[in-house]
Motif scaffolding. Structure first.
Motif, mmCIF file in Angstrom:
data_model
loop_
_atom_site.group_PDB
_atom_site.id
_atom_site.type_symbol
_atom_site.label_atom_id
_atom_site.label_comp_id
_atom_site.label_asym_id
_atom_site.label_seq_id
_atom_site.Cartn_x
_atom_site.Cartn_y
_atom_site.Cartn_z
ATOM 1 N N ALA A 480 3.592 -4.812 -1.489
ATOM 2 C CA ALA A 480 2.978 -3.551 -1.937
ATOM 3 C C ALA A 480 3.801 -2.361 -1.456
ATOM 4 O O ALA A 480 4.072 -1.425 -2.221
ATOM 5 C CB ALA A 480 1.541 -3.462 -1.419
ATOM 6 N N LYS A 483 7.446 -2.582 -3.378
ATOM 7 C CA LYS A 483 7.558 -2.469 -4.839
ATOM 8 C C LYS A 483 6.589 -1.479 -5.449
ATOM 9 O O LYS A 483 6.794 -1.021 -6.583
ATOM 10 C CB LYS A 483 7.355 -3.854 -5.470
ATOM 11 N N GLY A 484 5.501 -1.158 -4.750
ATOM 12 C CA GLY A 484 4.549 -0.195 -5.290
ATOM 13 C C GLY A 484 3.938 -0.657 -6.601
ATOM 14 O O GLY A 484 3.964 -1.846 -6.952
ATOM 15 N N LYS A 485 3.383 0.299 -7.320
ATOM 16 C CA LYS A 485 2.749 -0.035 -8.604
ATOM 17 C C LYS A 485 2.628 1.244 -9.417
ATOM 18 O O LYS A 485 2.177 2.268 -8.927
ATOM 19 C CB LYS A 485 1.349 -0.614 -8.343
ATOM 20 N N PHE A 494 1.515 3.832 -6.691
ATOM 21 C CA PHE A 494 2.175 3.555 -5.416
ATOM 22 C C PHE A 494 3.669 3.650 -5.664
ATOM 23 O O PHE A 494 4.212 2.877 -6.439
ATOM 24 C CB PHE A 494 1.815 2.152 -4.922
ATOM 25 N N HIS B 404 -0.495 12.046 -1.622
ATOM 26 C CA HIS B 404 0.631 12.731 -2.274
ATOM 27 C C HIS B 404 0.231 13.407 -3.580
ATOM 28 O O HIS B 404 1.073 13.943 -4.278
ATOM 29 C CB HIS B 404 1.775 11.743 -2.522
ATOM 30 N N LEU B 543 -3.922 -1.566 -3.565
ATOM 31 C CA LEU B 543 -2.876 -2.477 -4.037
ATOM 32 C C LEU B 543 -2.750 -3.705 -3.136
ATOM 33 O O LEU B 543 -2.630 -4.834 -3.612
ATOM 34 C CB LEU B 543 -1.546 -1.719 -4.130
ATOM 35 N N GLY B 544 -2.816 -3.480 -1.827
ATOM 36 C CA GLY B 544 -2.730 -4.603 -0.894
ATOM 37 C C GLY B 544 -3.848 -5.616 -1.132
ATOM 38 O O GLY B 544 -3.625 -6.830 -1.066
ATOM 39 N N LEU B 547 -3.064 -7.687 -4.303
ATOM 40 C CA LEU B 547 -2.004 -8.687 -4.099
ATOM 41 C C LEU B 547 -2.477 -9.810 -3.172
ATOM 42 O O LEU B 547 -2.104 -10.965 -3.341
ATOM 43 C CB LEU B 547 -0.741 -8.015 -3.535
#
Lengths: 572, 572
Positions: A480, A483-485, A494, B404, B543-544, B547
């Motif tokens: 995560a 590579k983010g999303k 991300f 952000h 996201l974590g 995954l």
């Protein structure tokens, strides 16, 4: 730039003339090797690195990279510690310049100087010998006629014998009962390292459900606690929860003059007397230098020694860690811990950066700090047993490399040590990971993981064990962050490109813990050498001590200091 | 820039038309007030601040400044919490522009919107009601016909009654014995805040030597422990040290679906069964939302409720903190804690920044982050009882403002939340202060101190008590950081100009702790409003989770994720 001659035994080189400096009484053949100390920004590699671009992790991070970007420690007894840097923003070109940097700054030669007993703590004119507490890397080191390796070993043997007597009930409390608890009284290096190591091994030693590994199931021999802060509530909290009459205290202060520790001794003596102990110092042992006021007193039950060449933050493998760990777990556990550290030290002598995990980790950190501009580093062990390991590294790293002058005292023109912080995963995920994933600064990450839990108590819930869930989270986080999303909603986007490394092994054993400790110690040492600073002094702690003494005295104070003291109730 | 109409009751303003949005069923008169949400860099104050220079602390920090740069909370029952900003790099000109910034960004109006129940957690379409858990600031808030303030109070009353029954031995363990221990099972906001608050008050409640303040000497009613990490060693360690047969467990998960917490429940159930408890869930209470799977089960001993308007990291003053603190210390201690927080909330409604410590602290932090460019902030309580308070603030601040995008999901062009870290003094002095004093980055500092210790156990050693030494160190550090010291040896030179603030009070009581907590919550809220972001969501943790689920499933994975999972033993 300073050029000087230094003396070091480097295997494979021809021996030449003998040592001539009477201060440096190596008792063996040595060779003359030219080692140069220059500031980082005077190297060719510095200029070359300025021109390089970090690769994109989402572009390069595939399965093959994960299996190939790995550098390992073989620790003996079939134990291995791996360093994986697949998710770091480096490529072959960057690594090749980092190798040049290592060669140009002569990092391995300088490590050999340290291991050989050179006076590398230049400002304080001291050797730097914590490596020698766990084994000999580069010939014996003698000082004023004494073999220092033998001296450190002797202290370990004395501790082992003492611990054996305590465990067997032959050394007892004043009331004749066996000791049930050991309390370490120390601060800073005399506290954080030993405490972190104790917590890291407690479950390993206590487990009754394990699979038969070396020390499992033996059980703690003495329950250990720690008092550090001069805040009297720290001691009060611990002293309320133990029975002082059957507690053995360890007073740890190299100088024998540490304000916090001596103040806490006074609190301990008071409680021991309240508990009816007539000779309270006969329930206290000291770990100190042979020349300290503590060592000179015959009132204590016993004393064990270190010397000026073991810095506080590097003292976990000396008697400072040895006494409490041997008393809590047995001397054999402490010996395994030392063996793991020594194996990692030996591996750190390798000049090829890809075969030397500590060196590689150090150089990638330099790349991130000085060229990518990242201001801090998070240490994230996926192991609750390592809950205080980040606090220990925070001390070791920030106190070593939080410097603004080079080893000759000249102001530096580049950034040095970053802020270090961290908490165990998965806890951190529910805390500060939001900022790590989506904040406006990029924070490089140092993950630590283990295939197996220490205790073995686990359940299968919804198709997986807790340990599997823990490690699934760890693997998921690496990807995560890297590579983010993408998402149509920017709030769910991300950016990725958050670099991380992973140190991992099968289990958190004493041997692996020793290697982990040495890995970070050597990483910090190599970074300090790249930055050309003295990682082994701490002049930055002096001013506060001086002003504290002024406040506690009765002379005139700086007017602002006077007012702050008054509003905090110290002066009126 | 977005312009929207928002609805808020502001005392002193004329009331106008009633609320018309059926989703927002305020049950009282409200007024229409024009509140504008704009990015920080679109304000006039932003441009004005860019032109200002920080004053030199060694030039301005005299005794008079220390006594005058002070802003205080009156907490009732003669308790006061002071915020001193004498050692911050601000002058009248900077403070005056910061006041303009506060006015221009309508920080107080926006706080009133939050307190009035406006849906200020925009992304998740939720109200933000943690202030209401400790008292009413701006009219009652109703939702679907229910008065939410009354609902939170009702939960507190139910907890108080339940705790009373447990303490009186009328609610017992299955074996008929009274409960001796309470264990909170939760993670993130369900762990860090309650744990930090428990540790902060433990010595206060347990002290037997104190001077007769409200709760001293009563003693803990139940000993409390905490299990959080999905690492099975966390639960193993705690479960080994307690007697499960007389332990009451608190399962805390707002959604009732938190992976770590449900996994740890499985471990707890397993241990309870091993201990011979036939109906293990009858030794578990839940703190959850009314709609969660946990709330729907009748197997548990009891359940207490929060709702979606209490964010995890802001839940210490809700039932999440209330259950464990009331069971450990008694409901009256928890009520005092809430009263302190409410008093600090009320003070944060003040528009003049010099009379509003949370607002002032927030704005000075903005000055340091966005104009002085400092990347992190250290929180340094000179109180061992506050050992985990920095970890709680780390979560609260970094998860709230590590963003952000602005509240409308647009990418921001300025820095937001800094890294937060810290350890108690004097321990930190022997650890990372070297870097704070002499490193190449400047880290602003947030000191916390108390005139008296909690326990009262203290000794006079070499002319001063431990508590006096503690506070002498604190005063000395403030001056050392601010003024530094010149020396011919650059290695012994302290550049100074390291800004710090000091929060202090007479003693660390429940009321003061509540005010400290609210101070930081409100500081973080004001900073988020200046930055125009949503401080109340946490999309960065999603996201974590996604995954992790993939790793634990059996579908195909990203190849790098597959390899990392394999080397961590989760997939082969």
């Amino acid at each position: 730039m300073q050029r000087r001659l230094a003396l070091v035994k480097i295997p494979g080189f021809e021996y030449s003339e003998a040592h001539s400096d009477p201060l440096r009484d190596f008792n063996e053949e040595i060779i003359m090797s030219e080692v140069q100390f220059r500031n980082f920004d005077e190297t060719k590699a510095y200029k070359a690195l300025q021109k390089l671009q970090a690769p994109s992790l989402s572009a390069v991070l595939d399965g093959k990279r994960v299996t190939s970007c790995n550098s390992s420690y073989e620790l003996g007894k079939q134990e291995t510690l791996h360093y994986n840097y697949a998710a770091k923003q480096v490529d072959n070109q960057i690594l090749s310049v980092l190798q040049e940097l290592s060669d140009e700054q002569q990092l391995i030669d300088k490590f050999r100087l340290i291991a050989s007993g050179e006076y590398m703590n230049s400002g304080e004119n001291r050797r730097v010998l914590h490596h020698l507490t766990r084994g000999q890397l580069a010939g014996s080191v003698s000082h004023e006629g004494r073999d220092l390796g033998a001296f450190y070993n002797e202290q370990n043997s004395r501790i082992a014998d003492f611990a054996e007597e305590v465990h067997a009930g032959r050394i007892t409390a004043e009331n004749g009962k066996p000791f049930s608890t050991v309390v370490q009284v120390g601060i800073g290096g005399s506290d954080l390292g030993p405490r972190a190591m104790y917590l890291a091994l407690k479950n390993h030693v206590n487990s009754s459900e394990g699979s038969g590994e070396a020390f499992r199931g033996r059980g703690e021999k003495l329950n250990a606690r720690f008092i550090s802060n001069v805040d009297p509530d720290d001691a009060a909290d611990i002293l309320r929860e133990i029975d002082p009459s059957t507690t053995l205290f360890i007073l740890v202060s190299k100088s024998g003059t540490t304000q916090e520790t001596l103040t806490n001794e006074a609190l301990v003596l008071d409680r021991l007397k309240h508990a009816g102990v007539k000779q309270p110092r006969k329930q206290i042992i000291c770990v100190t230098s042979e020349t300290s006021p503590l060592a000179k007193s015959s009132e204590y039950l016993d004393s064990f020694f270190i010397d000026d060449f073991i810095g506080g933050r590097y003292s976990s493998t000396s008697a400072v860690g040895g006494a409490v760990l041997s008393l809590a777990f047995g001397a054999d556990v402490f010996r395994e811990f030392l063996d793991g550290a020594h194996a990692a030290d030996a591996a750190a002598m390798e000049a090829g950066i890809l075969k030397n995990p500590a060196l590689l980790d150090a150089l990638i950190g330099i790349w991130e700090r000085n060229f990518q501009g990242f201001p801090s580093t998070a240490v994230l062990p996926y192991s609750q047993a390592m809950s205080r390991f980040p606090a220990h590294l925070q001390q070791m790293d920030m106190e070593s490399n939080g410097k603004h002058v080079n080893r000759d005292g000249e102001q530096l023109g580049y950034l040095t040590g970053p802020v270090i912080f961290g908490e165990p995963g998965t806890n951190g995920q529910h805390s500060f990971y939001q900022l790590l994933h989506q904040g406006t600064d990029i924070i490089p990450l140092q993950f630590i993981g283990f295939l197996n839990s220490q205790d073995g108590l686990d359940v299968n819930w919804e198709g997986s064990t807790s340990q599997q869930k823990l490690n699934a989270n760890l693997a998921a986080q690496i990807i995560a962050f890297a590579k983010g999303k993408k998402d149509d909603n920017p709030n769910k986007t991300f950016q990725g490109e958050r670099p991380s490394s992973l140190l991992y092994s099968k289990s958190l054993t004493p041997r692996v813990l020793g290697a982990l400790l040495a890995h970070f110690e050597n990483k910090v040492m190599f970074q300090g050498l790249v930055w050309n600073l003295n990682s082994f002094d701490q002049e930055g702690v002096q001013l506060g001590k001086v002003l504290t003494k002024q406040v506690l005295g009765d002379g005139e104070l700086d007017p602002a200091l006077q007012e702050f003291s008054a509003l905090l109730g110290v002066r009126s």
